[in-house]
Enzyme design. Structure first.
Site, PDB file in Angstrom:
ATOM      1  N   GLY A  14       0.788  -1.227   0.000  1.00  0.00           N
ATOM      2  CA  GLY A  14       0.000   0.000   0.000  1.00  0.00           C
ATOM      3  C   GLY A  14       0.814   1.266   0.000  1.00  0.00           C
ATOM      4  O   GLY A  14       1.902   1.344  -0.583  1.00  0.00           O
ATOM      5  N   ILE A  15       0.289   2.296   0.693  1.00  0.00           N
ATOM      6  CA  ILE A  15       0.955   3.597   0.663  1.00  0.00           C
ATOM      7  C   ILE A  15       2.280   3.554   1.414  1.00  0.00           C
ATOM      8  O   ILE A  15       3.189   4.317   1.102  1.00  0.00           O
ATOM      9  CB  ILE A  15       0.057   4.728   1.207  1.00  0.00           C
ATOM     10  CG1 ILE A  15      -0.219   4.575   2.698  1.00  0.00           C
ATOM     11  CG2 ILE A  15      -1.243   4.811   0.417  1.00  0.00           C
ATOM     12  CD1 ILE A  15      -0.960   5.770   3.279  1.00  0.00           C
ATOM     13  N   GLY A  16       2.414   2.657   2.400  1.00  0.00           N
ATOM     14  CA  GLY A  16       3.685   2.544   3.107  1.00  0.00           C
ATOM     15  C   GLY A  16       4.789   2.087   2.186  1.00  0.00           C
ATOM     16  O   GLY A  16       5.902   2.625   2.206  1.00  0.00           O
ATOM     17  N   SER A 137      -7.367   9.639   9.011  1.00  0.00           N
ATOM     18  CA  SER A 137      -8.459   9.308   8.105  1.00  0.00           C
ATOM     19  C   SER A 137      -9.619  10.269   8.320  1.00  0.00           C
ATOM     20  O   SER A 137      -9.843  10.745   9.442  1.00  0.00           O
ATOM     21  CB  SER A 137      -8.940   7.881   8.337  1.00  0.00           C
ATOM     22  OG  SER A 137     -10.097   7.596   7.574  1.00  0.00           O
ATOM     23  N   TYR A 164     -13.078   2.072  14.054  1.00  0.00           N
ATOM     24  CA  TYR A 164     -12.000   2.621  13.217  1.00  0.00           C
ATOM     25  C   TYR A 164     -11.993   4.148  13.294  1.00  0.00           C
ATOM     26  O   TYR A 164     -10.938   4.776  13.453  1.00  0.00           O
ATOM     27  CB  TYR A 164     -12.186   2.164  11.774  1.00  0.00           C
ATOM     28  CG  TYR A 164     -11.122   2.649  10.825  1.00  0.00           C
ATOM     29  CD1 TYR A 164      -9.827   2.156  10.888  1.00  0.00           C
ATOM     30  CD2 TYR A 164     -11.421   3.601   9.849  1.00  0.00           C
ATOM     31  CE1 TYR A 164      -8.843   2.602  10.013  1.00  0.00           C
ATOM     32  CE2 TYR A 164     -10.447   4.048   8.970  1.00  0.00           C
ATOM     33  CZ  TYR A 164      -9.168   3.554   9.058  1.00  0.00           C
ATOM     34  OH  TYR A 164      -8.201   4.001   8.185  1.00  0.00           O
TER      35      TYR A 164
END
Length: 284
Positions: A14-16, A137, A164
């Site tokens: 992912g973004i990591g 988020s 979340y």
């Protein structure tokens, strides 16, 4: 970023992963931290100057171990990117007895940050600006953070979305409190929303699967696009906004819930988190 040391959690995909690869291309020494050993080591192997560390944030023992390994390995840390997290559609508890969403998104990164904080302070004191970047988020807007129910035992589960959102509210609050506690030290702290990223995140959530199907897989942005705020905040030569700022993408002062801007709640959450972890963080 030549000469800088950057630690990125949740960097095996992912973004990591996208951020680790780009930051590596910019010349930094990249420390890739992930849960999956094979993927994490593969990412590190694809970057010129990188090394892999493995830890599962669903285990606080793992977090403590990897923090010790990082302190032994790294004599400076210029950037700590708290990117690991997850959405869990079924309620579960970790081996430590905490609700998984709360621990993986807030409690484990909080612990890691504070265990590494002495090295972050040393780096800043040596004249190297330090940045702590946390992946937040827009879900914070519907979170209902309750200090008397951080494990969401007394509330309906709702597919994990409320838990979340509450955990991401905790991320924003911890960013604000870290900024207050490190004011004047050379450390800046930011949180950001990457956008709706098409990745393995939330793969077990029927809502996200439905949204992806309705959009023919095109609902959302690529991990490379979602990683841009993390990359730019990590590599900024000058502070792009006051420490503690929450970014929506690259735009500072993104919209949040009222709770996510409550400095009193931020201080109380910090204290409660210390109590749950059995630590006390020095402000010196």
């Amino acid at each position: 970023m030549t000469g800088a040391t950057v630690v990125i959690t949740g960097a095996s995909s992912g973004i990591g992963r996208a951020a680790a690869e780009e930051i590596g291309r910019r010349g930094a020494r990249v420390t890739v931290l992930g849960r999956n050993a094979e993927r994490t080591r593969g990412v590190a192997a694809s970057i010129t100057n990188a090394e892999a560390f493995v830890a599962d944030f669903a285990s606080l023992t793992d977090v403590r171990r990897v923090a010790g390994e990082l302190l032994d390995s790294l004599d400076r840390i210029d950037v700590l990117a708290n990117n690991a997290g997850g959405l869990f559609p079924r309620r579960s508890l970790t081996v430590d007895g905490h609700e998984t969403t709360f621990q993986v998104n807030h409690l484990a990164p909080f612990l890691l940050t504070n265990l590494l904080l002495p090295r972050l302070r040393e780096t800043a004191a040596a004249g190297h600006p330090v940045t702590v970047v946390s992946t937040g988020s827009v879900a914070n807007r519907w979170g209902r953070l309750r200090l008397d129910d951080l494990d969401s035992r007394a509330r309906p589960w709702l597919g994990g979305w409320q838990a979340y959102g509450s955990a991401k509210t905790a991320v924003l609050l911890s960013t604000r409190e870290l900024a207050r506690r490190t004011d004047g030290s050379g450390i800046t702290a930011y949180a950001f929303h990457p956008g709706f990223v098409t990745s393995s995140f939330g793969a077990d959530s029927w809502m996200l699967r439905l949204g992806s199907a309705l959009g023919n897989g095109g609902l959302g942005i690529t991990p490379e696009a979602g990683a841009v705020p993390l990359i730019e905040l990590a590599s900024a030569s000058e502070p792009p906004a006051p420490s503690g700022t929450y970014f929506d993408g690259l735009v500072p002062n993104g919209r949040t819930s009222k709770a996510a801007r409550d400095d009193s709640l931020a201080a109380r959450l910090w204290t409660r988190s210390e109590e749950l972890l059995g630590i006390e963080v020095s402000t010196d």
